[in-house]
Design an enzyme around this catalytic site. Sequence first.
Site, PDB file in Angstrom:
ATOM      1  N   SER A  79      -2.987  -7.816   2.927  1.00 39.86           N
ATOM      2  CA  SER A  79      -3.166  -7.689   4.379  1.00 39.86           C
ATOM      3  C   SER A  79      -3.688  -9.015   4.946  1.00 39.86           C
ATOM      4  O   SER A  79      -3.245  -9.448   6.016  1.00 39.86           O
ATOM      5  CB  SER A  79      -4.165  -6.573   4.699  1.00 39.86           C
ATOM      6  N   LYS A 118     -15.264  -7.912   4.743  1.00 40.62           N
ATOM      7  CA  LYS A 118     -14.079  -8.307   5.514  1.00 40.62           C
ATOM      8  C   LYS A 118     -14.265  -7.967   6.988  1.00 40.62           C
ATOM      9  O   LYS A 118     -14.819  -6.910   7.310  1.00 40.62           O
ATOM     10  CB  LYS A 118     -12.826  -7.575   4.993  1.00 40.62           C
ATOM     11  N   HIS A 150       0.844  -1.200   0.000  1.00 44.66           N
ATOM     12  CA  HIS A 150       0.000   0.000   0.000  1.00 44.66           C
ATOM     13  C   HIS A 150       0.880   1.250   0.000  1.00 44.66           C
ATOM     14  O   HIS A 150       0.620   2.206  -0.724  1.00 44.66           O
ATOM     15  CB  HIS A 150      -0.853   0.052   1.270  1.00 44.66           C
ATOM     16  N   ARG A 191      -2.584  -6.153  -8.492  1.00 47.24           N
ATOM     17  CA  ARG A 191      -1.506  -7.102  -8.233  1.00 47.24           C
ATOM     18  C   ARG A 191      -1.485  -8.236  -9.236  1.00 47.24           C
ATOM     19  O   ARG A 191      -0.436  -8.787  -9.545  1.00 47.24           O
ATOM     20  CB  ARG A 191      -1.649  -7.683  -6.815  1.00 47.24           C
TER      21      ARG A 191
HETATM   22  P1  ADP Z   1     -10.114  -3.218  -0.166  1.00 48.11           P
HETATM   23  O1  ADP Z   1     -10.764  -4.011   0.924  1.00 48.11           O
HETATM   24  O2  ADP Z   1     -10.850  -1.946  -0.510  1.00 48.11           O
HETATM   25  O3  ADP Z   1      -9.731  -4.014  -1.381  1.00 48.11           O
HETATM   26  P2  ADP Z   1      -7.297  -3.244   0.582  1.00 48.11           P
HETATM   27  O4  ADP Z   1      -6.659  -2.525   1.715  1.00 48.11           O
HETATM   28  O5  ADP Z   1      -7.294  -4.725   0.600  1.00 48.11           O
HETATM   29  O6  ADP Z   1      -8.764  -2.656   0.526  1.00 48.11           O
HETATM   30  O7  ADP Z   1      -6.656  -2.782  -0.790  1.00 48.11           O
HETATM   31  C1  ADP Z   1      -6.703  -1.422  -1.209  1.00 48.11           C
HETATM   32  C2  ADP Z   1      -6.054  -1.315  -2.581  1.00 48.11           C
HETATM   33  O8  ADP Z   1      -4.652  -1.584  -2.455  1.00 48.11           O
HETATM   34  C3  ADP Z   1      -6.587  -2.297  -3.626  1.00 48.11           C
HETATM   35  O9  ADP Z   1      -6.671  -1.640  -4.866  1.00 48.11           O
HETATM   36  C4  ADP Z   1      -5.560  -3.389  -3.661  1.00 48.11           C
HETATM   37  O10 ADP Z   1      -5.489  -3.992  -4.930  1.00 48.11           O
HETATM   38  C5  ADP Z   1      -4.282  -2.615  -3.353  1.00 48.11           C
HETATM   39  N1  ADP Z   1      -3.301  -3.446  -2.672  1.00 48.11           N
HETATM   40  C6  ADP Z   1      -3.503  -4.268  -1.630  1.00 48.11           C
HETATM   41  N2  ADP Z   1      -2.356  -4.886  -1.262  1.00 48.11           N
HETATM   42  C7  ADP Z   1      -1.396  -4.435  -2.106  1.00 48.11           C
HETATM   43  C8  ADP Z   1      -0.008  -4.720  -2.287  1.00 48.11           C
HETATM   44  N3  ADP Z   1       0.631  -5.614  -1.532  1.00 48.11           N
HETATM   45  N4  ADP Z   1       0.656  -4.072  -3.274  1.00 48.11           N
HETATM   46  C9  ADP Z   1       0.007  -3.182  -4.054  1.00 48.11           C
HETATM   47  N5  ADP Z   1      -1.306  -2.906  -3.960  1.00 48.11           N
HETATM   48  C10 ADP Z   1      -2.004  -3.501  -3.007  1.00 48.11           C
END
Ligand code: ADP
Length: 161
Positions: free
Chosen positions: A128, A41, A17, A90
């Site tokens: 996450s 989630k 992130h 990803r």
């Molecule tokens: P949500 O529940 O809204 O998907 P996340 O926190 O899981 O929230 O993800 C937010 C954004 O960050 C999404 O677009 C996801 O694809 C991206 N993301 C999550 N993990 C990573 C990572 N390790 N590297 C790059 N982007 C990520």
Amino acid sequence: MTIAVFPGSFDPVTRGHLDLIERASHLFDELIVAVMTNTSKQALFSKTEKVQLIEAEVASLPNVRVQAATGLTVDFMAAQHATVLVRGLRNEQDFGYERDIAWMNQSLKPTIETVCLLARPPYAYFSSSLIKEVAKMGADVSAYVPDAVAQQLAQRLKERE
Ligand code: ADP
């Protein structure tokens, strides 16, 4: 002046992130990291905790601010005068998911444009959820999350035992 919003559940924020946040901060005048609720989630951290954890990591980026948000992302964006929605990609699975959300958001508010940034390796290989999964089993997750996050995660998982 282009204001972008990067919405997510950030439970917890990862190095993936943070890489996206830094890259997006160079593309737009202002970037708002919006800590949202993903109803599908179960969250380990509260929104206030997530905001604090992210804020500590983005302190050196002057055009980035972090805010907790509720409701529809497009409504939050309108209230912030933001026109660009940033998300990360990803893999192919993310593509299908993000395409549907982007379409829905544009259908709800046609002035909003979604910009997806491709995750860089090795960030593209973790989430996450996966980090929480291995942390529960005692793995060292400091390669995937900042140190302060790793500490809080270990503490929270201990409380939940
Ligand atoms: P949500 O529940 O809204 O998907 P996340 O926190 O899981 O929230 O993800 C937010 C954004 O960050 C999404 O677009 C996801 O694809 C991206 N993301 C999550 N993990 C990573 C990572 N390790 N590297 C790059 N982007 C990520």
